[in-house]
Design an enzyme around this catalytic site. Structure first.
Site, PDB file in Angstrom:
ATOM      1  N   TRP A 214      -2.937 -42.047 -16.579  1.00  0.00           N
ATOM      2  CA  TRP A 214      -4.184 -41.336 -16.359  1.00  0.00           C
ATOM      3  C   TRP A 214      -4.167 -40.156 -17.339  1.00  0.00           C
ATOM      4  O   TRP A 214      -3.464 -39.192 -17.112  1.00  0.00           O
ATOM      5  CB  TRP A 214      -4.324 -40.857 -14.923  1.00  0.00           C
ATOM      6  CG  TRP A 214      -5.641 -40.165 -14.719  1.00  0.00           C
ATOM      7  CD1 TRP A 214      -5.866 -38.814 -14.699  1.00  0.00           C
ATOM      8  CD2 TRP A 214      -6.917 -40.785 -14.531  1.00  0.00           C
ATOM      9  NE1 TRP A 214      -7.206 -38.551 -14.524  1.00  0.00           N
ATOM     10  CE2 TRP A 214      -7.874 -39.755 -14.414  1.00  0.00           C
ATOM     11  CE3 TRP A 214      -7.338 -42.120 -14.475  1.00  0.00           C
ATOM     12  CZ2 TRP A 214      -9.223 -40.006 -14.230  1.00  0.00           C
ATOM     13  CZ3 TRP A 214      -8.670 -42.372 -14.285  1.00  0.00           C
ATOM     14  CH2 TRP A 214      -9.605 -41.333 -14.164  1.00  0.00           C
TER      15      TRP A 214
ATOM     16  N   GLU B 164     -11.093 -43.085  -2.888  1.00  0.00           N
ATOM     17  CA  GLU B 164     -10.427 -41.829  -2.579  1.00  0.00           C
ATOM     18  C   GLU B 164     -11.209 -41.039  -1.536  1.00  0.00           C
ATOM     19  O   GLU B 164     -12.398 -41.263  -1.330  1.00  0.00           O
ATOM     20  CB  GLU B 164     -10.237 -41.006  -3.857  1.00  0.00           C
ATOM     21  CG  GLU B 164      -9.392 -41.735  -4.901  1.00  0.00           C
ATOM     22  CD  GLU B 164      -9.055 -40.883  -6.108  1.00  0.00           C
ATOM     23  OE1 GLU B 164      -9.069 -39.630  -5.992  1.00  0.00           O
ATOM     24  OE2 GLU B 164      -8.768 -41.459  -7.179  1.00  0.00           O
TER      25      GLU B 164
ATOM     26  N   MET C  35      -0.789 -42.660  -7.725  1.00  0.00           N
ATOM     27  CA  MET C  35      -1.451 -41.587  -8.477  1.00  0.00           C
ATOM     28  C   MET C  35      -0.578 -40.324  -8.451  1.00  0.00           C
ATOM     29  O   MET C  35      -0.956 -39.285  -7.900  1.00  0.00           O
ATOM     30  CB  MET C  35      -2.853 -41.339  -7.918  1.00  0.00           C
ATOM     31  CG  MET C  35      -3.773 -42.539  -8.119  1.00  0.00           C
ATOM     32  SD  MET C  35      -5.493 -42.215  -7.669  1.00  0.00           S
ATOM     33  CE  MET C  35      -5.369 -42.180  -5.875  1.00  0.00           C
ATOM     34  N   THR C  36       0.574 -40.448  -9.093  1.00  0.00           N
ATOM     35  CA  THR C  36       1.555 -39.365  -9.103  1.00  0.00           C
ATOM     36  C   THR C  36       1.241 -38.384 -10.236  1.00  0.00           C
ATOM     37  O   THR C  36       2.006 -38.228 -11.190  1.00  0.00           O
ATOM     38  CB  THR C  36       2.974 -39.940  -9.244  1.00  0.00           C
ATOM     39  OG1 THR C  36       2.952 -41.046 -10.166  1.00  0.00           O
ATOM     40  CG2 THR C  36       3.505 -40.409  -7.909  1.00  0.00           C
ATOM     41  N   TYR C  37       0.106 -37.752 -10.102  1.00  0.00           N
ATOM     42  CA  TYR C  37      -0.341 -36.738 -11.049  1.00  0.00           C
ATOM     43  C   TYR C  37      -1.359 -35.847 -10.356  1.00  0.00           C
ATOM     44  O   TYR C  37      -1.671 -36.066  -9.183  1.00  0.00           O
ATOM     45  CB  TYR C  37      -0.967 -37.368 -12.302  1.00  0.00           C
ATOM     46  CG  TYR C  37      -1.723 -38.663 -12.082  1.00  0.00           C
ATOM     47  CD1 TYR C  37      -2.959 -38.685 -11.452  1.00  0.00           C
ATOM     48  CD2 TYR C  37      -1.181 -39.876 -12.499  1.00  0.00           C
ATOM     49  CE1 TYR C  37      -3.648 -39.868 -11.254  1.00  0.00           C
ATOM     50  CE2 TYR C  37      -1.856 -41.070 -12.296  1.00  0.00           C
ATOM     51  CZ  TYR C  37      -3.091 -41.071 -11.680  1.00  0.00           C
ATOM     52  OH  TYR C  37      -3.763 -42.248 -11.479  1.00  0.00           O
ATOM     53  N   GLU C  38      -1.840 -34.854 -11.059  1.00  0.00           N
ATOM     54  CA  GLU C  38      -2.850 -33.925 -10.547  1.00  0.00           C
ATOM     55  C   GLU C  38      -2.313 -32.940  -9.506  1.00  0.00           C
ATOM     56  O   GLU C  38      -3.087 -32.369  -8.740  1.00  0.00           O
ATOM     57  CB  GLU C  38      -4.064 -34.668  -9.987  1.00  0.00           C
ATOM     58  CG  GLU C  38      -4.933 -35.319 -11.067  1.00  0.00           C
ATOM     59  CD  GLU C  38      -5.616 -34.294 -11.961  1.00  0.00           C
ATOM     60  OE1 GLU C  38      -6.491 -33.557 -11.491  1.00  0.00           O
ATOM     61  OE2 GLU C  38      -5.239 -34.222 -13.149  1.00  0.00           O
TER      62      GLU C  38
END
Length: 470
Positions: free
Chosen positions: A447, A259, A322-325
């Site tokens: 996650w 990342e 990473m479809t969060y945060e």
């Protein structure tokens, strides 16, 4: 199963009577943190043989009934619809199971062929101990064959606690990724206490996936990634170390979660992945990557620019989106995984990555922000179970954002400060799983597995069959 949203004055006893289930069944399905005090707006799973369906624009109840092989009256009764001619698009309804009355001469095998479902599924749905246990006049539930998907879970709680978590939820997983081995500037890897998790994974028939990162909670790792990605010799050292650990510990594949990679290292990252796939495939290991949630190829920002969706889709075996945060712990209060924004990412992703290589990232936790947001402050993170318990404690009413498809509530603490809590519940994960169905994706990736979220597993198993890779 179907989902009921608690109203003021509801009790478990009254709901159990209303839905013809036991109080114990309601408690078990939801693992209620406070069974004697339900929270207005709380989503409860009601165990039943029904399955969820979202009414599409222009659809009538009669059309839905024909599609699923049930009667209009059964649909209306199951969903307490007073006027079958008026069902709004977007309404989430429960589809009752198909039923079949056994006739003389019928066999389980013939019925299974007729409806296109496995014999085992019919036997399990009807608690049949043996295929010969049919009696003319008996009414059978005909189960729906759900899509088979891969399910991954990342886990940052390792050691003996990690072992316990995998023992508890391993039946619902295809892969588990102990998080994480951080690479060093010399191509070495920092050690983690993953052996208890790996032992539990073997017991639960879960494929262990080694996860490699360049960052920590306090360091973004851009320069570390550059050091490795700009040097072929260091890359070869890193890959040799990865292979040695995977052989020794029994990992069967790897996930590269690099990342905040510098934009100028975009092609270097692609080239590294090609080298990694060539070596690891030769050793019999699979390769995956984690990708930041982009909505277009030229998405600006350090998180996005070096993540080349088309290249990753071509090179590796599968990717984790990473479809969060969006609701970041150090940012302002907002839904952690809003479905509307996840859909925007998927619209781009499926245009450049094969659908059978995409795992949709799903968050499994809650966050509590103090309002108004002050730069430098940090939200508290905890489980969805704890979010409901706290809502009960502060007499909050849980609300639901229909755009983000996420629950939230506000409260005031003892010092008079206002807070907002965003979290996940049965409704929100069902909406995310519907994206997997709508976009025909490979599966889901959590996650993280660190926080208890019992409703999630009930919804998952109701909507999908989890693939186990032996």
């Amino acid at each position: 199963m179907f989902i009921y949203v608690v109203r003021r004055g509801d009790t478990l006893f009254r709901l159990a009577q209303r839905f013809n289930v036991t109080v114990e069944q309601l408690m078990n399905a939801n693992e209620l943190p406070n069974p004697n005090r339900l929270v207005p707006g709380q989503a409860l799973i009601v165990p039943s043989a029904t399955r969820p369906y979202t009414v599409q624009p222009g659809e009538t109840l009669a059309e839905i009934a024909r599609r699923f092989g049930v009667t209009v009256s059964a649909l209306a009764e199951t969903n307490q619809i007073a006027d079958p001619s008026a069902v709004a698009a977007g309404t989430l309804i429960a589809i009752p199971p198909r039923r079949y009355t056994v006739r003389r001469g019928d066999t389980v095998f013939a019925i299974a062929r007729r409806f296109g479902v496995p014999v085992r599924s019919i036997m399990e749905a009807n608690n049949l101990s043996r295929p010969e246990a049919l009696v003319p006049g008996m009414t059978l539930v005909i189960p729906v064959v759900q899509p088979v998907i891969d399910v991954n879970g990342f886990l940052t709680v390792l050691g003996e606690r990690g072992r316990t978590i995998i023992r508890d939820v391993g039946e619902h997983l295809t892969y588990v990724g102990p998080f994480a081995y951080r690479m060093r500037p010399d191509g070495g890897l920092e050690t983690i206490e993953d052996l208890p998790v790996l032992e539990a994974a073997r017991t639960e028939n879960v494929v262990p996936m080694m996860t490699i990162t360049n960052f920590t909670a306090t360091e973004v790792g851009s320069q570390l990634a550059h050091t490795i990605l700009a040097n072929e010799g260091l890359q070869n050292t890193l890959l040799t170390n990865i292979i040695q650990i995977m052989r020794r510990k029994g990992y069967r594949g790897v996930n590269f979660d690099f990342e905040s990679v510098l934009p100028e290292d975009r092609e270097n990252y692609n080239l590294f992945l090609r080298r990694a796939v060539a070596r690891l495939h030769n050793e019999g290991f699979f390769v995956s990557t984690s990708l930041a949630p982009k909505t277009r190829p030229d998405e600006p920002g350090l998180l996005y620019e070096a993540h080349d969706y088309p290249a990753h889709g071509e090179i590796v075996d599968f990717v984790v989106l990473m479809t969060y945060e969006w609701g970041y712990r150090k940012g302002p209060a907002r839904a952690i995984s809003p479905v509307n924004l996840m859909r925007n990412v998927l619209d781009y992703a499926v245009s450049v990555i094969p659908r059978n290589k995409l795992l949709l990232g799903i968050s499994t936790y809650a966050r509590d922000w103090r309002l108004p947001f002050v730069q430098g402050s940090e939200a508290e993170t905890f489980s969805p179970q704890e979010a409901v318990r706290r809502a009960s404690e502060v007499n909050a009413t849980i609300q639901y954002d229909p755009v983000a498809e996420s629950p939230f509530y506000d409260y005031w603490d003892r010092n008079g400060a206002r807070h907002r809590v965003w979290f996940e519940d049965a409704r929100s994960v069902m909406a995310k799983y519907q994206l997997i169905k709508d976009y025909r994706l490979r599966g889901a990736s959590y996650w993280v597995l660190d926080f208890p979220f019992p409703q999630n597993w009930v919804v998952l198993e109701n909507m999908f069959t989890v693939r186990k890779r032996t």
